[in-house]
Write a protein that holds these residues in place. Structure first.
Motif, short mmCIF file in Angstrom:
data_model
loop_
_atom_site.label_atom_id
_atom_site.label_comp_id
_atom_site.label_asym_id
_atom_site.label_seq_id
_atom_site.Cartn_x
_atom_site.Cartn_y
_atom_site.Cartn_z
N HIS A 19 -40.03 19.09 -18.92
CA HIS A 19 -40.85 18.65 -20.05
C HIS A 19 -40.06 17.94 -21.13
CE1 HIS A 19 -44.44 20.36 -18.46
NE2 HIS A 19 -44.09 21.62 -18.61
N MET A 75 -42.16 15.68 -23.38
CA MET A 75 -43.12 16.46 -24.17
C MET A 75 -42.41 17.23 -25.29
SD MET A 75 -45.63 19.47 -22.71
CE MET A 75 -44.45 20.83 -22.86
N LEU A 76 -41.28 17.81 -24.95
CA LEU A 76 -40.53 18.57 -25.96
C LEU A 76 -40.06 17.67 -27.09
CD1 LEU A 76 -38.46 20.91 -23.61
CD2 LEU A 76 -40.28 21.61 -25.19
N ARG A 111 -41.50 14.93 -28.07
CA ARG A 111 -42.66 14.54 -28.86
C ARG A 111 -43.05 15.66 -29.82
NH1 ARG A 111 -47.25 14.71 -25.97
NH2 ARG A 111 -45.97 14.42 -24.11
N ARG A 112 -43.02 16.88 -29.32
CA ARG A 112 -43.44 18.01 -30.15
C ARG A 112 -42.37 18.43 -31.15
NH1 ARG A 112 -46.56 21.66 -25.47
NH2 ARG A 112 -48.27 20.18 -25.21
N MET A 133 -38.36 28.95 -25.39
CA MET A 133 -38.55 27.53 -25.74
C MET A 133 -39.28 27.38 -27.07
SD MET A 133 -37.01 25.56 -23.69
CE MET A 133 -37.50 24.21 -24.77
N SER A 134 -40.21 28.26 -27.34
CA SER A 134 -40.94 28.14 -28.62
C SER A 134 -39.96 28.29 -29.78
CB SER A 134 -42.07 29.16 -28.71
OG SER A 134 -41.61 30.46 -29.01
N VAL A 173 -37.91 25.05 -30.01
CA VAL A 173 -38.68 23.96 -30.64
C VAL A 173 -38.77 24.18 -32.15
CG1 VAL A 173 -40.97 22.88 -30.80
CG2 VAL A 173 -39.95 23.35 -28.55
N GLU A 174 -38.92 25.42 -32.57
CA GLU A 174 -38.97 25.68 -34.01
C GLU A 174 -37.67 25.25 -34.68
OE1 GLU A 174 -42.25 26.05 -34.51
OE2 GLU A 174 -41.89 27.69 -35.92
N ARG A 184 -37.57 21.57 -34.86
CA ARG A 184 -38.48 21.05 -35.89
C ARG A 184 -37.94 21.27 -37.29
NH1 ARG A 184 -44.11 23.36 -33.17
NH2 ARG A 184 -44.78 21.41 -32.22
#
Lengths: 429, 429
Positions: free
Chosen positions: A26, A29-30, A32-33, A313-314, A317-318, A321
């Motif tokens: 991904h 996708m990762l 992008r997010r 992964m969450s 991603v945090e 971000r």
């Protein structure tokens, strides 16, 4: 788009490989997010030669987790080694000191050394995230620290060890005794190397201690959890409980009371038709109650490659971000050292007594319960069990654990029991 | 500690007052968790004189939401007015242009104008958060955009209108027809001023459209939701479904298929013993499926002062903590315009047919179903219903919606039906 977020992953078991797979599958996708690319730079594990279900050839292999933790080209150290001490702890500390953020799934480490690690991380301006440490793919850390940030949390509870829930569910569905299902679970590979971590309730208690901390703003205190595993749950009790409309679950409960923080992990009866009662097999469930939100129930897979890697992964991603938060949701220095309290919140209890089949036996039991101040909600006497004993089930009205302890200590003195009384708490859910 | 985060709240209904109460009651806790004080500066509502369950005397009263949205001393504009246009939209746009972040519970507005608002906000470097817009106190927006950030989401579904679930549950438990329970609900104040928003499935569809967007990275497209309300659900169908082990729920389902994005809101059968089937009364439930995490189930209060205010507060705390995210979890410019697809994913269906009680009637029905390519899983014929009709229930094997449509159109032509056939999808949960 910002520069890539560079991961160093130590530990390439099921979860580590799961993370690698998501990053590879991904990538777009990762990005992008996250607002930036998420890239793996370095990896390490005990055995480089082991055949793994992912292509690791484009990552630098380090023989030492320490090297991953402190590598120049690593921004986030992903610790998936496990263990409440040793290299897991050392490497996380080294990573923090080297200016890395940390993502980990290590419940044992956080339950035991969480406070010290939080103080260290916050002093250095780093974050430690650990969604995967509690209840696998269920986003319970985020729910409590973020979604319920406006709530005074009143109680947290959950079924957080899938292996125990599998064993209890299977005992009921197959009518098999504990020992037989334990052996099945071992052969299926469901048990930790040290099975006490599972069936002794320790793994689930690690998770409960972490949840308590974020829910109540207290320093994580694993030693204060009253722990009882599932080893003494008998098929008899499972059947009798079912007759009465209950299921037995290894349930963790934490609640703040005027006397202090109660944290307990024990086999409990819950209504068979409640969300917790309905939970079968390896699934986990966490229930959180807050003064504004009421009751929130979260359910999902508590373990396994995909779910646990999803939680890791969450967190990644945090960090990508740019989300920065204190480790336990508020500054470590503001976490209070809660006074541990033995369970005192009243509850109904289930008692199973094997009585001698002779006149007056029941009267003696009733007298002891009465003397203990325990009133009876329901009682069932079954047909004679063997030559000499009669099973009697008692469901009490709400009473204190002290009263139950008194009764359990006093009942054998009546001389009418043929075996030790069994008591199980009926948790209100 | 940083400077206070200053809130301007427009709309002081149940939710607005709930937010005020939390800010007042938990000031110290919020500061600890946010890293800064959270303070209310200005408020507005239609009627200043209305008696409200909170002390507003220390906040500046503005007669106009616009003034709150653009006030110098407001950092976050909290829009709790509602409505998919007018002052809610105008004031949010004004707030963004004035450099404010926005927190809102406005599902209708986001479902209809979400994409434009996201483009506007992101162009100005502002955030819009809306946890309270979907399923009240259940942290589903956060779960999907953050906790499942490493997942390709495959399906989202949920029971997201408590009033409809109350009506359906009450019909079953009291054995009352729709009209009677609808009237009860009206008298209890459970219905929106325009009840079509509830029972017509529109409110729930607003929520589904928002969920679809964050789950699939698509531009929110409310107009593409296939909507059917609960008005045609009869007590007969609820009873028959129950006989077969199902419950009827107003279920929203969104899934991405090769043909495009399916979004549907309709009364469906779900297994009575599934988490969705177990959901009674006003509680909401959202089920999210991802390629790594598997299935996550979230359950809680979908409406009400406390739960909805809790969700609003979680967004406020996120802003206070400095969390900045694109409105729909990835940049608005990267959200794709999904091709809307009519429901084509196969499912089992429930059919209720009222047949003339004469020889050969059932054969004619079976022939039509066979011609449509529909095979029968279960069939039940009941005793004669009235002088001339016999109820027949059919549960099909998985079949396409097209085949069902064909059968429903063709069945009346057999001349053996005494009323229109009823079909309900059995959603796999």
């Amino acid at each position: 788009m910002s520069s890539p977020l560079r991961l160093g992953i130590a530990g390439l078991g099921t979860v580590g490989i799961g993370v690698v797979k998501i990053v590879q599958k991904h990538a777009e996708m990762l990005a992008r997010r996250s607002g930036r690319e998420v890239a793996i730079t370095a990896v390490s594990a005990r055995d480089q030669m082991k055949n793994r279900d992912a292509d690791l050839s484009s990552y630098r292999w380090e023989t030492d987790a320490m090297a991953v933790a402190t590598a120049e080209d690593v921004d986030v150290y992903v610790e998936l080694i496990g263990g409440d001490n040793g290299i897991a702890k050392d490497s996380i500390e080294a990573a923090l000191r080297a200016g890395k953020d940390v993502v980990t799934a290590n419940k044992a480490l956080l339950a035991v050394h969480g406070q010290d690690l939080a103080v260290l991380a916050e002093g250095l301006g780093r974050v430690i995230r650990f969604e995967a440490a509690v209840a696998g793919g269920i986003p319970v850390i985020k729910a409590v620290t973020e979604s319920l940030a406006g709530n005074d949390v009143t109680r947290v509870m959950g079924v957080m060890n899938g292996t125990c829930n599998y064993i209890l569910t299977r005992m009921e569905s197959a009518g098999l005794p504990y020992e037989a299902v334990f052996e099945e679970a071992r052969q299926l590979g469901y048990l930790e190397a040290d099975p006490q971590l599972d069936v002794g309730g320790i793994d689930a208690s690690h998770k409960l201690a972490i949840l308590s901390s974020i829910a109540f703003g207290t320093q994580v205190d694993f030693d204060a959890v009253e722990i009882e595993g599932i080893e003494r749950v008998s098929i008899d009790d499972i059947r009798r409980a079912s007759d009465l409309g209950y299921r037995i679950k290894l349930l963790g409960v934490a609640q703040m009371t005027a006397r202090g923080l109660e944290q307990r992990m024990s086999p409990c009866l819950v209504p068979a038709d409640s969300p917790l009662g309905q939970l079968v097999g390896g699934t986990n469930m966490v229930v959180v109650e807050g003064d504004s939100v009421g009751q929130i129930v979260l359910r999902g897979a508590g373990a396994g490659e995909g779910p646990t890697a999803s939680a890791v992964m969450s967190d990644i991603v945090e960090v990508a971000r740019g989300v920065r938060m204190p480790v336990f949701g508020q500054p470590a220095a503001s976490l209070t050292a809660a006074k541990p309290a033995r369970t005192a919140v009243p509850a109904a209890y289930y008692l199973r007594l094997e009585l001698q089949d002779k006149p007056g036996a029941l009267a003696k039991i009733a007298t002891v319960l009465g003397d203990a101040g325990i009133s009876i909600d329901r009682m069932r006497q079954y047909g004679q069990h063997s030559d000499s004993s009669v099973p009697v089930l008692v469901v009490t009205h709400k009473t204190t654990p002290e009263a139950i302890d008194y009764a359990i200590e006093t009942l054998p003195g009546t001389g009418v029991l043929v075996s030790d009384p069994v008591e199980l708490r009926i948790e209100e859910v």
